[in-house]
Design a protein around this motif. Structure first.
Motif, short mmCIF file in Angstrom:
data_model
loop_
_atom_site.label_atom_id
_atom_site.label_comp_id
_atom_site.label_asym_id
_atom_site.label_seq_id
_atom_site.Cartn_x
_atom_site.Cartn_y
_atom_site.Cartn_z
N GLY A 343 0.77 -1.24 0.00
CA GLY A 343 0.00 0.00 0.00
C GLY A 343 0.80 1.29 0.00
O GLY A 343 0.25 2.35 0.33
N VAL A 344 2.08 1.24 -0.36
CA VAL A 344 2.88 2.47 -0.36
C VAL A 344 3.12 3.00 -1.78
O VAL A 344 3.77 4.04 -1.94
N ALA A 345 2.60 2.31 -2.80
CA ALA A 345 2.74 2.77 -4.18
C ALA A 345 1.64 3.80 -4.47
O ALA A 345 0.45 3.48 -4.41
N GLN A 346 2.04 5.02 -4.78
CA GLN A 346 1.06 6.08 -5.04
C GLN A 346 0.56 6.05 -6.47
O GLN A 346 -0.51 6.60 -6.76
N GLN A 347 1.31 5.41 -7.37
CA GLN A 347 0.87 5.20 -8.75
C GLN A 347 1.12 3.74 -9.11
O GLN A 347 2.13 3.41 -9.75
N PRO A 348 0.23 2.84 -8.69
CA PRO A 348 0.44 1.41 -8.94
C PRO A 348 0.60 1.09 -10.42
O PRO A 348 0.02 1.75 -11.29
N ILE A 349 1.41 0.09 -10.68
CA ILE A 349 1.65 -0.38 -12.05
C ILE A 349 0.63 -1.47 -12.35
O ILE A 349 0.60 -2.52 -11.69
N ASN A 350 -0.23 -1.24 -13.31
CA ASN A 350 -1.34 -2.16 -13.58
C ASN A 350 -0.89 -3.45 -14.27
O ASN A 350 -1.47 -4.50 -14.03
N ASP A 351 0.13 -3.35 -15.11
CA ASP A 351 0.57 -4.52 -15.88
C ASP A 351 2.06 -4.75 -15.63
O ASP A 351 2.91 -4.12 -16.26
N LEU A 352 2.37 -5.65 -14.71
CA LEU A 352 3.77 -5.90 -14.37
C LEU A 352 4.54 -6.56 -15.50
O LEU A 352 5.74 -6.36 -15.65
N ALA A 353 3.84 -7.35 -16.32
CA ALA A 353 4.51 -7.99 -17.46
C ALA A 353 4.96 -6.93 -18.47
O ALA A 353 6.08 -6.99 -19.00
N ALA A 354 4.09 -5.96 -18.72
CA ALA A 354 4.46 -4.87 -19.63
C ALA A 354 5.58 -4.03 -19.03
O ALA A 354 6.48 -3.56 -19.75
N TYR A 355 5.52 -3.85 -17.71
CA TYR A 355 6.60 -3.11 -17.01
C TYR A 355 7.93 -3.83 -17.17
O TYR A 355 8.96 -3.20 -17.46
N ALA A 356 7.92 -5.14 -17.03
CA ALA A 356 9.15 -5.92 -17.20
C ALA A 356 9.70 -5.77 -18.61
O ALA A 356 10.93 -5.69 -18.80
N THR A 357 8.82 -5.72 -19.59
CA THR A 357 9.25 -5.55 -20.99
C THR A 357 9.91 -4.19 -21.18
O THR A 357 10.94 -4.07 -21.87
N ARG A 358 9.36 -3.15 -20.55
CA ARG A 358 9.96 -1.82 -20.64
C ARG A 358 11.36 -1.83 -20.00
O ARG A 358 12.30 -1.21 -20.52
N LEU A 359 11.49 -2.53 -18.90
CA LEU A 359 12.78 -2.60 -18.23
C LEU A 359 13.81 -3.36 -19.08
O LEU A 359 15.00 -3.02 -19.07
N GLU A 360 13.36 -4.36 -19.81
CA GLU A 360 14.27 -5.10 -20.71
C GLU A 360 14.90 -4.15 -21.72
O GLU A 360 16.09 -4.27 -22.03
N ARG A 361 14.11 -3.24 -22.22
CA ARG A 361 14.65 -2.27 -23.20
C ARG A 361 15.66 -1.34 -22.53
O ARG A 361 16.65 -0.94 -23.16
N LEU A 362 15.41 -0.99 -21.26
CA LEU A 362 16.33 -0.12 -20.54
C LEU A 362 17.63 -0.84 -20.23
O LEU A 362 18.71 -0.24 -20.27
N ALA A 363 17.54 -2.14 -19.93
CA ALA A 363 18.74 -2.93 -19.60
C ALA A 363 19.64 -3.09 -20.79
O ALA A 363 20.85 -3.25 -20.66
#
Length: 363
Positions: A343-363
């Motif tokens: 409960g400490v996320a003020q802007q929750p991430i709705n799609d963690l799989a999509a978030y992981a894909t975005r991080l792959e591009r950053l890595a």
């Protein structure tokens, strides 16, 4: 602001150098900023504050809160660092994280989990001794208890010997892990006898082969003093052929390096606009690192960088290599999820799989 971290210090406890002051500590903070950017794409302002009074330091940091998405406290001596972080966490609505404490705890915690699994030791039964009783040691001890270690089985040893009830010169933070007054364990050598785990956060060359030989079967040694560990890797493995060992060095297996933590913890915290970095998020980071070490398929680029033909989970590979690009995905996602779950996320991430894909591009 959402991608900006302040690295704040007063230079009173620069690794390996001590109280050298804020100006002399500036190159270290600049280097920290480079690591944030290289590993997680996070921007940094390094700010060196010429102030040793904890209350004044707190006031200065609080006044800068509107500037940052999070604050990484760095190289502030104990016990003031505990007071500073605790108060700032109370009065600020952004993540406040003292890396010298929690970074070491999180990464060494992953090493401890996997080493115990490989050595067939149960967390709630192991006896752990600490050489060093400063900020990193106390934070590690607290984190290990969160992971399942029995607090009564932790022995803290500082430069004057074992911490026990009634001993003079013990601050309240050390007293948290104090042994009973009637303990017969008074020296580091005493503490080694039948210990399962040694955690070194002190100075190089402090531990002898004879001390290692007095440990319990299948010992675990996390000798993390820098630049030289409490006992060298060659001496340790020569003393015990059943040992699992980690150090802070890159030229031996199982490097405990804080760069495995802070860039990715802040990445996950910033991306869900977490208001803090809580215990659940720290535990999630530890678990993610432990899981990745067992995932297999280490990228060829990592094998080439370390001149290794292969790298498989086992005594010589209990935590990921710092350059492994998968750490960003595993750890940041785990931290963000833990923030949302608590409960400490003020802007929750709705799609963690999509978030992981975005991080792959950053890595």
């Amino acid at each position: 602001r959402g991608n900006l971290v302040g690295v704040l210090t007063n230079g009173t406890a620069v690794l390996g150098l001590g109280d050298i002051g804020p100006l002399a500590g500036k190159p270290v903070m600049e280097g920290k900023g480079v690591l944030f950017k290289r590993f997680a794409g996070i921007d940094v302002f390094d700010i060196e504050i010429d102030e040793k009074d904890p209350n004044k330091f707190i006031d200065i940091c609080k006044a800068m809160e509107p500037t940052f998405g999070g604050v990484n406290l760095e190289d502030i001596k104990a016990p003031e660092c505990f007071e500073i972080e605790t108060k700032l966490k109370e009065i600020c609505a952004i993540p406040i994280f003292h890396d010298d404490q929690h970074g070491t705890a999180i990464i060494s915690g992953a090493a401890l989990l996997n080493a115990c699994e490989l050595q067939k030791k149960k967390l709630d039964q192991i006896k752990i001794i600490f050489s060093g009783a400063g900020a990193a040691a106390i934070s590690c001890a607290r984190h290990y208890v969160q992971l399942g270690v029995c607090k009564e089985n932790i022995i803290l040893v500082d430069s004057r010997g074992v911490i026990y009830d009634g001993r003079s010169g013990i601050n309240g933070y050390k007293r948290e892990f104090s042994q009973p007054a009637n303990t017969k364990i008074r020296t580091l050598a005493d503490a080694f006898i039948d210990a399962d785990v040694f955690v070194g956060l002190s100075v190089g060359g402090l531990v002898s082969q004879q001390m290692l030989k007095s440990m319990a079967p299948r010992p675990i040694v996390l000798a993390m003093a820098n630049p030289d560990p409490e006992i060298s890797y060659p001496d340790a493995i020569a003393a015990r052929d059943d040992i699992i060992m980690a150090t802070g060095r890159s030229d031996f297996p199982n490097q405990v390096n804080n760069v495995l933590g802070f860039p990715f913890i802040f990445r996950g915290a910033l991306d869900c606009r977490a208001s803090c970095i809580n215990d659940a998020m720290k535990i999630a980071a530890t678990m993610a690192l432990a899981e990745l070490a067992k995932a297999g398929n280490v990228p060829q680029a990592i094998l080439n960088a370390y001149d290794l033909p292969s790298l498989d989970y086992g005594p010589d590979y209990i935590i990921p290599k710092p350059m492994d690009p998968r750490v960003l995905i595993y750890e940041s996602v785990a931290v963000a999820k833990a923030a949302m779950d608590t409960g400490v996320a003020q802007q929750p991430i709705n799609d963690l799989a999509a978030y992981a894909t975005r991080l792959e591009r950053l890595a």
